[in-house]
Enzyme design. Structure first.
Site, mmCIF file in Angstrom:
data_model
loop_
_atom_site.group_PDB
_atom_site.id
_atom_site.type_symbol
_atom_site.label_atom_id
_atom_site.label_comp_id
_atom_site.label_asym_id
_atom_site.label_seq_id
_atom_site.Cartn_x
_atom_site.Cartn_y
_atom_site.Cartn_z
ATOM 1 N N ARG B 337 15.799 46.017 45.764
ATOM 2 C CA ARG B 337 16.606 47.167 45.361
ATOM 3 C C ARG B 337 15.713 48.337 44.953
ATOM 4 O O ARG B 337 16.041 49.498 45.205
ATOM 5 C CB ARG B 337 17.570 46.797 44.232
ATOM 6 C CG ARG B 337 18.609 47.867 43.946
ATOM 7 C CD ARG B 337 19.738 47.381 43.051
ATOM 8 N NE ARG B 337 20.817 46.721 43.785
ATOM 9 C CZ ARG B 337 21.899 47.342 44.265
ATOM 10 N NH1 ARG B 337 22.050 48.650 44.109
ATOM 11 N NH2 ARG B 337 22.835 46.686 44.902
ATOM 12 N N GLU B 740 26.125 50.367 36.903
ATOM 13 C CA GLU B 740 24.701 50.659 36.969
ATOM 14 C C GLU B 740 24.327 52.098 37.309
ATOM 15 O O GLU B 740 23.366 52.625 36.743
ATOM 16 C CB GLU B 740 24.039 49.734 37.993
ATOM 17 C CG GLU B 740 24.115 48.274 37.620
ATOM 18 C CD GLU B 740 23.670 47.379 38.757
ATOM 19 O OE1 GLU B 740 24.381 47.346 39.784
ATOM 20 O OE2 GLU B 740 22.625 46.733 38.629
#
Lengths: 509, 789
Positions: B337, B740
């Protein structure tokens, strides 16, 4: 007092007098609440007084005024016997105060402002908000409210909705908790058991052994007890010694608690032999009371007061404890050194006075003799026109953080010339200490940039600080010399800078 | 303050009402309080430690390794057992099944065996009727252990130099970065340290294991991933998944820290409970929690970037080294990520990003809100900041010059097209509403006349990919029960950690059935109800579980509509569910009457629901594909005041505009945005992790030494708004995930600090500011700028 027989701890909780015995004297209030009283509204987040999830309110009768004093404290580090003669109020009491199936305005405001997410810190915030609500008839300004909440950590919300709740809780019709039953029970307690406490219970650190906890009520009783038991552990606010138990599992041995001696909780004004005004602060005066009094007399101390630990810690911790503990990173000592404070030490019936700078001998070592205890702290108040005083604290976070460096800086100026200097520093050596060489470099000199630079060079000779998790030695030294520069900028005779131009957290001066 | 414009929200949700579903006001789109808010504030919400303890419960404490690396020669079990009050001792030898609780790679022992890999690793467990007794004995672990110390690797740099990694290195490439950099008119390079972050959930890790009949084990576990806990406990006990039940009503915060890292505690508690046949509770003290569990990875970035005169990046060669800790845990997907978010909001034609998960003798690092994304994006923002200073331009203009386009320059380095890029209008609105340009001039004027204090200003955008990078994880299930009194019970596979997932799911179920949300209650997550669930992670909780629950509710609605249409002889589309009633033609029926009627007619009033996110594919080898269903966007402007004598600083103002699509609950979404902002600000400023350079002990292991933000750190002006948008993809209610993405917003705080430091040198020198920007880091940067002038 030696013939006192042990008795249970007696305090008020949920409309009843609780008699507790059989538990170790180091049982925390939080452990008792959760494990023994099965009141699980109060949470454990850290067991060291730094997160506020365990915040409760302790109520007691002020011996001077007869009024009910209510203070927030961290129940995770308060030993249960310290509650003797007091009342314990928790989130369950706040909920009940609004009536069945209703919430108190501070709780209702937390709901409508979306002040809880995971909810675990919430009861602690409710207690701090409720305390603020009960002690202030009007909403606090937001910065003051943030200060009032500085002992409560929330990891979810970012605090904005909680501050909103602290304002909005005043919009609903006022709900005041009826304290009459608490007062009645407290006076029952006092009638039946106002005497000193001796409590005995199993020693948690030492299986099979018995641990004794004394809570004398008078100064003479304390002095005699201390003289007879020089090896006993003195306990004041529990804000450091509490962690010796919850984190280090130390055996405290026999404990003498100072918190029930009314004479130690007084602040009085006097005059020094030289005729200067003095403050005499009893060793049992809480940090909150001591610092608010000091800041009132010397507004330059206000910012360090607000940044010193958090309200629940300042409500429990004492100035005497902070001084006697002698941590190199305690925030009182550097400032008191700059104020030329002295300590009054007592042994039996005799007392002696010692300048604070002579009290600290080495890392965690002081000049107290066996059987002695700290009775009070005498602070000289600046009273001459030429005096300049500042207090600075450096830490990673504004609130409730242990200092990397803390400084109390004082100068006397005659015109442009420095006639006397006292520079107290914390975080720079094994004890809080004055910068002797730096002071020498200042005295007799004009307060100019050239003098500042010489003083900065001298400061580098005065200290060889350590590197640790809070700061490197290099930063400590650099920032300390820069604080001298800030001091000069703010106090130089020529065009001094207002604090707001020299600090991001400007102190009131 | 900071309330979203309700007109917009109600307007949007009404216009978006599914056909045949509801009219306004609906349960979706309303700023309802958290479903547990009233319990929270009264102290009546039960966390695991608040559950009444069963008779015979034993308390467990863990004995930790006192060294960072060593050969475990022996544990003096007899001496431990001889300690007063100790009922039992558990070591690796007592684990009936497999001594492993690794999430992906099986390299995570439950209790150390043979080797200890970090200071703080659990080696044994002691049990006592009294928690404190167990803790006191466990705290003396060193005196019961015989360990031969081995050399320890304590920094990611040292591990990288030694080529020691927990998983093979990764590489994400597009074009020819080396050539692009070499041929660019300008080049910039740097090595940069970026600190990690402790989750600091307020409720520490806890598991309460209760042995059930046969081989059964019921574990109350504070976890984001009940299904994984079920699997690791089953493996540890040597039983099947159907023997293990994991239950979690709520967590007191998770933030990623209870995704994989709740496993060791669930396993120890379950093993002890099985061995002793008694309930066992393992609740960690905060210090032990810090010492045992991992956290956000710190990164060391090294890059060389080529750019043109306008500041456009032409090529970027980047090496990212993360501190993985002693085992793999989730370090690989975190790094993936990070690599996939190096682009953040920017078109980067030629990219070569390599990722190394360095093996160190420290806690095994893990998920934390953002999951590597913030660390990756931080690098490109730092690069653009450097470029701006090199060119003497406002950093905002360099950022704008590099933004993804909408019709071209809109493909990410991993090949996914950015389909709904709203960054241009979003930033335009924020620049205008925050008066960025005027405040830039004001800050410049202020700095000219302020010798000590300097102001800094920065705007940073974000683009964040939503979905698990692993395709199969993007699925969820739910159960919806309608009782004959018209009340509704929902169970789904997601977990409630404060984010308001249960509230949103309840709103979507109510919305689908056209009833008031008060009818709906969501129960504890329970692996015996919805099975094979994914972690509540990657911001996907509402997307996945909301869809699954809506699917279940939709099936019930369809059955009710069918039943009513038959009963009233009207077509099914004449039945409408709205306003807590069911409208059949001209008739308005009470929902509970309809339900009772359906029950009497033997209509099934409960249903399962399922959802699998469409369109996803990902090739882990080539690091290409469409790993994300969609992107969330946002931007923030922060203004700070920095003391150049001490490095102290203060956030003066923050303006945020964030895209949550069409919000299911704007109050909860604002709460997520603000909470993430302050949490991310803590990561980049006051939250510093410090391992002792010799022993490897984490010295910042409690709130006394590890400083998360407090209420005073909130800026005086904090203007947070939701951007008017709806998801172009068919997400739940056309909303977007919000957990997030907003953690990237406070990058603006860091770069505002850097801007203020840069003002010391009239923006001619790029300050080498490391993160976290503690006062010491800031003063170091100030002094470096002064030295370079």
């Amino acid at each position: 007092m030696n013939d006192l027989s042990p008795r249970p701890i007696r305090f008020v909780h949920q409309g009843q007098i609780r008699d507790v015995s059989g538990l170790p004297p180091t049982t925390t209030v939080l452990q008792w609440l959760r494990e023994h009283a099965h009141c699980t509204g109060t949470k454990e987040g850290c067991a060291e007084g730094d997160c506020g999830a365990c915040t409760v309110v302790v109520a007691e009768t002020d011996p001077a005024t007869g009024e009910l004093k209510r203070r927030t404290v961290n129940s995770c580090i308060q030993f249960l016997p310290t509650l003797d003669g007091k009342a314990l109020l928790t989130v369950e009491d706040v909920s009940r105060s609004a009536g069945p199936d209703r919430l108190h305005p501070c709780q209702e405001a937390m709901v409508t402002c979306h002040g809880s997410q995971c909810g675990f810190c919430t009861p602690g915030f409710v207690m701090s908000l409720w305390h603020s609500y009960e002690t202030h008839a009007e909403p606090l300004p937001r910065p003051a409210l943030a200060d009032a909440l500085s002992g409560n950590l929330c990891r979810c919300t970012g605090y904005r909705p909680i501050l909103d709740a602290g304002e909005q809780m005043y919009q609903a019709p006022r709900v005041t908790m009826d304290m009459t039953p608490v007062r009645a029970l407290l006076s029952d307690l006092h009638r039946t058991g106002a005497a000193s406490l001796v409590y005995e219970g199993p020693n948690a650190a030492c299986p099979g052994a018995v641990q004794r906890f004394h809570a004398p009520r008078t100064l003479s009783e304390l002095a005699a007890l201390r003289a007879a038991r020089p090896e006993a552990r003195l306990l004041a606010g529990c804000t450091d010694v509490g962690l010796w138990v919850t984190k280090q599992f130390r055996d405290l041995g026999e404990v003498i608690y100072l918190g029930r001696v009314d004479e130690l909780q007084q602040i009085s004004y006097s005059t020094s032999p030289s005729g200067a005004p003095c403050l005499d602060i009893g060793a049992g005066v809480t940090l909150e009371e001591a610092w608010s009094t000091l800041s009132e007399a010397m507004p330059a101390l206000r910012e360090v007061w607000l940044r010193f630990a958090s309200p629940p810690v300042r409500h429990a911790g004492t100035l005497g404890g902070n001084v006697a503990n002698g941590s190199p990173i305690g925030d009182s000592s550097p400032i008191l050194l700059a104020l030329d404070a002295s300590v009054v030490l007592r042994h039996g019936h005799t007392t002696r006075e010692l300048p604070l700078h002579a009290f600290y001998l080495d890392y965690m070592k002081n000049a107290m003799q066996p059987g002695e205890f700290l009775q009070s702290i005498r602070v000289l108040l600046p009273n001459a026109a030429g005096e300049r005083l500042r207090a600075y604290k450096i830490a990673k976070r504004r609130d409730s953080d242990i200092s990397a460096v803390c400084a109390g800086l004082w100068l006397a100026l005659d015109g442009d010339t420095i006639t006397a200097a006292r520079l107290g520093w914390g975080g720079m050596a094994a004890t809080a200490r004055r910068a002797v060489a730096t002071e020498a470099a200042l005295i007799g000199q004009p307060w100019t940039e050239a003098t500042l630079r010489r003083a900065q060079a001298a400061l580098r000779q005065d200290f060889q600080p350590l590197s640790d998790l809070r700061a490197t030695a290099d930063y400590r030294l650099r920032v300390a010399t820069n604080l001298l520069e800030r001091f000069w900028l703010e106090t130089r005779p020529d065009a001094p800078l207002p604090a707001a131009q020299a600090q991001v957290w400007p102190a009131t001066c | 303050m900071n309330q979203p414009t309700e007109a917009f929200l109600t307007g949007q949700s009404a216009s978006n009402a599914a056909p045949n579903a509801v009219t306004s006001p609906t349960a979706a789109g309303r700023p309802l309080p958290h479903e547990s808010a009233r319990l929270h504030v009264a102290g009546e919400a039960h966390y695991i430690d608040d559950l009444p303890e069963l008779a015979g419960t034993l308390h467990c404490a863990l004995g930790l390794s006192p060294v960072a690396h060593g050969r475990l020669l022996g544990i003096d079990v007899a001496a431990l057992k001889a300690e007063s009050g100790i009922a039992a001792v558990i070591t690796a030898a007592d684990i009936p099944g497999t001594n492993d609780c690794g999430a992906i790679v099986h390299d995570d022992p439950i209790l150390a065996q043979g080797t200890v890999h970090y200071l703080g690793q659990p080696v044994f467990a002691v049990l006592s009727a009294d928690r404190e007794t167990a803790r006191r004995v466990a705290a003396r672990a060193a005196s019961f252990l015989q360990i031969e110390p081995l050399p320890a690797v304590l920094t990611p740099e040292a591990a990288h130099a030694a080529g020691s990694y927990v998983v093979p290195p990764m590489r994400l490439q597009r074009g020819n970065a080396a050539d692009a950099v070499a041929q660019a008119p300008h080049r910039t390079s740097r090595t940069l340290k970026l600190g990690g972050q402790e989750q600091f959930y307020l409720e520490g890790q806890i598991s309460y294991a209760i042995p059930r009949e046969g081989r059964g084990m019921h574990v109350h576990c504070s976890t984001q991933h009940p299904s994984e806990m079920q699997h690791v406990v089953a493996h540890a006990l040597g039983v099947h998944a159907h023997d293990v039940l994991i239950e979690c009503r709520r967590m007191g915060g998770g933030f990623g820290g209870k995704e994989s890292q709740s496993a060791v505690f669930a396993c120890v508690a379950a093993v002890a409970a099985r061995r002793l046949g008694r309930p066992v509770k393992l609740r960690l003290d905060r210090d032990d929690d810090f010492l045992i569990t991992g956290r956000r990875h710190c990164f060391v970035h090294e890059w060389t970037v080529g750019h043109d005169d306008e500041g456009r990046v032409l090529g970027a060669q980047v090496e990212m080294v993360s501190r993985a800790g002693f085992s793999a845990d989730l370090s690989a997907p975190v790094m993936a990520r990070a690599l996939c978010h190096f682009d953040n909001a920017y078109w980067l034609p030629h990219v070569d990003v390599q990722g190394f998960c360095a093996r160190t003798n420290t806690q095994s690092n893990t998920a934390f809100r953002g999951f590597g994304g913030p660390q990756g994006a931080f690098a490109i923002e730092y690069i653009l900041d450097d470029i701006a200073r090199a060119l003497g331009r406002d950093a905002l203009d360099v950022r704008l010059a590099n933004l993804y386009g909408t019709t071209q320059h809109n493909t990410t380095p991993y090949g996914q097209v950015v389909e709904d890029n709203v960054l241009h209008p979003l930033i335009d609105q924020l620049v205008s509403e925050s008066a960025y340009r005027a405040r830039r001039e004001a800050a410049t004027a202020f700095n000219q006349n302020s010798p000590v204090l300097k102001k800094g200003l920065a705007l940073t955008p974000l683009k964040f990919g939503i979905s698990f990078n692993v395709v199969h994880l993007n699925q969820a299930g739910a159960l919806v029960h309608v009782y004959t009194d018209g009340s509704i019970l929902v169970n789904h596979g997601g977990t409630e950690m404060g984010q308001g997932l249960n509230t949103k799911v309840a709103q979507m179920v109510a919305h689908t059935l056209g009833v008031k949300p008060e009818r709906v209650r969501v129960t504890a997550t329970d692996t015996s109800k919805v099975v094979n669930t994914s972690a509540t992670a990657a911001s996907t909780g509402s997307d996945l579980n909301g869809k699954a629950a809506a699917d279940a509710a939709q099936q019930i609605r369809t059955r009710l509509a069918q039943h009513l249409s038959e009963r009233h002889g009207l077509p099914a589309d004449a039945v409408r569910f709205a306003d807590d009633q069911v409208h059949v033609g001209e008739l308005a029926l009470a929902f509970e009457d309809v339900v009772m009627g359906a029950y009497m007619a033997r209509v099934q009033l409960w249903s399962d629901g399922f959802y699998a996110t469409p369109k996803l594919h990902w090739n882990r080898e080539t690091m290409t594909g469409r790993p994300f269903y969609y992107f969330a966007y946002g931007a923030a402007v922060s203004e700070v005041l920095v003391d150049t004598l001490t490095g102290e600083w203060k956030l003066l103002q923050a303006d945020v505009l964030h895209d949550v699509g069409q919000s299911i609950n704007p109050a909860l979404d604002i709460g997520q945005v603000e909470g993430a902002f302050i949490q991310g600000m803590g990561w980049l400023t006051s939250e510093e992790l410090y391992w002792h350079p010799q022993s490897g002990k984490l010295m910042t292991h409690a709130p006394s030494t590890y400083k998360i933000p407090t209420a005073s750190d909130l800026p005086e002006a904090f203007n947070v708004k939701l951007f008017a948008n709806r998801n172009v993809e068919d997400s739940i209610h056309r909303s977007k995930a919000v957990g997030e993405p907003p953690l990237l917003l406070p990058l603006s705080v860091f770069f505002a600090i850097r801007d203020a430091v840069s003002a010391v040198g009239s923006h001619r020198v790029s300050p080498p500011l490391r993160a976290p920007a503690t006062p010491e880091a800031i003063l170091d940067a100030v002094d470096a700028v002064k030295a370079a002038l």
